[in-house]
Design a protein around this motif. Structure first.
Motif, PDB file in Angstrom:
ATOM      1  N   LEU A   1       4.219   7.974   7.138  1.00 15.36           N
ATOM      2  CA  LEU A   1       4.669   9.254   6.844  1.00 15.36           C
ATOM      3  C   LEU A   1       5.513  10.281   5.790  1.00 15.36           C
ATOM      4  O   LEU A   1       5.322  10.473   5.203  1.00 15.36           O
ATOM      5  CB  LEU A   1       4.432  10.127   8.341  1.00 15.36           C
ATOM      6  N   THR A   2       6.106   9.160   5.067  1.00 18.66           N
ATOM      7  CA  THR A   2       7.392  10.054   4.692  1.00 18.66           C
ATOM      8  C   THR A   2       7.359   8.942   3.141  1.00 18.66           C
ATOM      9  O   THR A   2       8.835   9.270   2.610  1.00 18.66           O
ATOM     10  CB  THR A   2       8.735   9.900   5.254  1.00 18.66           C
ATOM     11  N   GLY A   3       7.385   7.720   3.204  1.00 24.33           N
ATOM     12  CA  GLY A   3       7.780   6.771   2.281  1.00 24.33           C
ATOM     13  C   GLY A   3       9.255   6.337   2.454  1.00 24.33           C
ATOM     14  O   GLY A   3       9.508   5.703   1.279  1.00 24.33           O
TER      15      GLY A   3
ATOM     16  N   LYS B   1       0.434  -1.144   0.020  1.00 22.40           N
ATOM     17  CA  LYS B   1       0.333  -0.124  -0.125  1.00 22.40           C
ATOM     18  C   LYS B   1       1.287   1.400  -0.026  1.00 22.40           C
ATOM     19  O   LYS B   1       0.545   2.436  -0.606  1.00 22.40           O
ATOM     20  CB  LYS B   1      -1.023  -0.245   1.306  1.00 22.40           C
ATOM     21  N   ILE B   2       1.614   1.239   0.733  1.00 19.67           N
ATOM     22  CA  ILE B   2       2.704   2.575   0.847  1.00 19.67           C
ATOM     23  C   ILE B   2       3.980   2.527  -0.209  1.00 19.67           C
ATOM     24  O   ILE B   2       3.681   3.793  -0.727  1.00 19.67           O
ATOM     25  CB  ILE B   2       3.548   2.635   1.559  1.00 19.67           C
ATOM     26  N   ALA B   3       4.257   1.040  -1.258  1.00 20.98           N
ATOM     27  CA  ALA B   3       4.655   1.013  -2.157  1.00 20.98           C
ATOM     28  C   ALA B   3       4.070   2.074  -3.198  1.00 20.98           C
ATOM     29  O   ALA B   3       4.767   2.382  -4.110  1.00 20.98           O
ATOM     30  CB  ALA B   3       5.438  -0.157  -2.302  1.00 20.98           C
ATOM     31  N   LEU B   4       2.948   1.618  -3.378  1.00 23.90           N
ATOM     32  CA  LEU B   4       1.972   1.997  -5.040  1.00 23.90           C
ATOM     33  C   LEU B   4       1.369   3.617  -4.521  1.00 23.90           C
ATOM     34  O   LEU B   4       2.044   4.010  -5.351  1.00 23.90           O
ATOM     35  CB  LEU B   4       0.317   1.455  -3.951  1.00 23.90           C
ATOM     36  N   LYS B   5       1.823   4.239  -3.050  1.00 21.06           N
ATOM     37  CA  LYS B   5       0.732   5.764  -3.137  1.00 21.06           C
ATOM     38  C   LYS B   5       2.705   6.768  -2.636  1.00 21.06           C
ATOM     39  O   LYS B   5       3.031   8.059  -2.976  1.00 21.06           O
ATOM     40  CB  LYS B   5       0.104   5.695  -1.878  1.00 21.06           C
TER      41      LYS B   5
END
Length: 409
Positions: free
Chosen positions: A201-203, A94-98
């Motif tokens: 929050l930061t990726g 989910k984080i990697a996608l956004k």
């Protein structure tokens, strides 16, 4: 294919010890994820106690933000764990996608994560391997904490009330865990939650380096760069959680009382403990008992070190000079060919002699077929795991192994 009342479907994932399949209850139509573990491989790799601990832990936990275990059964060759099916994938994806999440979205997921972790701690369970890969997201966007294979229960604490097994994932491990002096499982879990929040929050990771020794030095210092573009509340809670001193670090109660955390917070309600119990008996798995050494209860067996113990032996985490003798076995092992005579894999291997009975082998793929490389690593790992002397392969053995792979590929 069926397993009792469950109709097996597609494979959801595969690991070193088995696979996870989608399954359907033929009576109710409800879907589950069934983890199928290979007994022989579990015993060969000596992780039987880890599997039993994961099952015993999941049996205790009934929370909407923790993956549920519904049933366990076993045959002579397999162990079947019937788990809640979470169809939204990993938080990592989910984080990697956004790239990164909005503060509102990250806060909601962090609130659920803290609820789950707080509940586990109330039950005496410390996860010890919290990371986005072990946090699943369902179709409604709610998280489910999973993978309790490295978790600890109160009986794992020593007389000082602390845990002493060094484990976890490098980027998410708490500094006090690295010091090998004992640690509070709840506070180390809080640190990992803080790293997850930072990533959402930061990726990016707050502490990262390709050199694991340098990475651990950064974690011990705890000087994470907190971006100024985050809100003041987000910056403050990150600093309070990512405090390298566990005594000064904010705890669960402090997090729940924090103004940034409380915004829009709706506490999760655990399931009723009177629900039907899990159909299982951990002790009935009849897996051979194995004694593990953790450096506190017993002296570390010199030929059974893990990477954390190895690094922990060195002064100030500086490995320079630690390897007194380097045995350069193979700089470029060429000519590993497939059946058609085409070169398909190029690897290099180095053996480092720690002392007369302990060797560290570093194997790298320079180029070629990844599947062949994985096969090589798996086969070599199995050979090491079943080695009667339980020692790492020495120089001559490595040469023999590489020669055998050369002919078999």
């Amino acid at each position: 294919m069926r397993m009792g009342k469950y109709e097996m479907g597609r494979t959801l994932g595969e690991g070193h010890f088995g696979k996870v399949k989608l399954a359907r209850d033929a009576d109710t139509g409800r879907t589950f994820a069934i983890k199928i573990l290979d007994r022989q491989r579990i015993l060969a790799m000596k992780i039987n106690e880890q599997i039993k601990r994961e099952i015993a832990t999941l049996k205790l936990l009934k929370h909407p933000n923790v993956v549920r275990l519904y049933e366990v059964s076993a045959s002579k060759t397999k162990i079947y764990m019937v788990l809640e099916y979470v169809n939204g994938g990993e938080l990592f994806d989910k984080i990697a996608l956004k790239g990164k999440l909005t503060e509102k979205e990250a806060r909601k997921l962090f609130q659920q994560l803290i609820d789950a972790v707080a509940y586990c701690h109330e039950k005496g369970v410390y996860h010890r391997d919290l990371k986005p890969e072990n946090v699943l997201v369902d179709a409604k966007g709610n998280i489910k904490v999973s993978d309790f294979g490295l978790s600890a229960l109160p009986q794992n604490q020593l007389k000082d009330g602390l845990l002493h097994t060094t484990c976890g994932s490098p980027n998410y491990i708490a500094p006090e865990v690295l010091l090998n002096k004992g640690y509070d499982g709840s506070m180390s879990d809080i640190w990992s939650c803080g790293v997850i929040l930072y990533v959402m929050l930061t990726g990016n990771l707050p502490f990262d380096d390709q050199n694991v020794v340098v990475l651990y030095q950064k974690i011990l210092k705890g000087n994470a760069h907190i971006p100024k573009w985050l809100s003041q509340g987000a910056q403050h809670i990150l600093r309070k959680i990512l405090d390298p001193n566990p005594i000064m670090r904010i705890d669960v109660d402090g997090i729940k009382a924090h103004e940034w955390f409380k915004k829009g917070y709706a506490p999760a309600v655990p399931f009723n403990d009177d629900e039907e119990d899990i159909s299982m008996d951990v002790d009935s798995l009849n897996m051979t008992e194995v004694t593990y050494h953790n450096g506190i209860q017993d002296k570390i067996a010199i030929n059974q070190m893990n990477a954390f113990q190895l690094i922990g032996m060195s002064s100030c985490l500086d490995l320079s000079g630690f390897f007194e003798k380097e045995l350069k076995v193979i700089q470029d092992c060429k000519g590993l060919a497939n059946s058609r005579g085409q070169e398909s894999l190029l690897i290099s291997a180095e053996v480092f002699e720690i002392n007369e009975s302990l060797y560290v082998v570093e194997l790298k793929k320079s180029s070629g077929d990844c599947s062949l490389y994985r096969k090589l690593c798996e086969t070599l790992s199995e050979d090491l795991g079943t080695c009667k002397s339980q020692q790492f392969l020495k120089q001559d053995s490595i040469r023999q192994e590489i020669g055998r792979y050369n002919s078999s590929f």
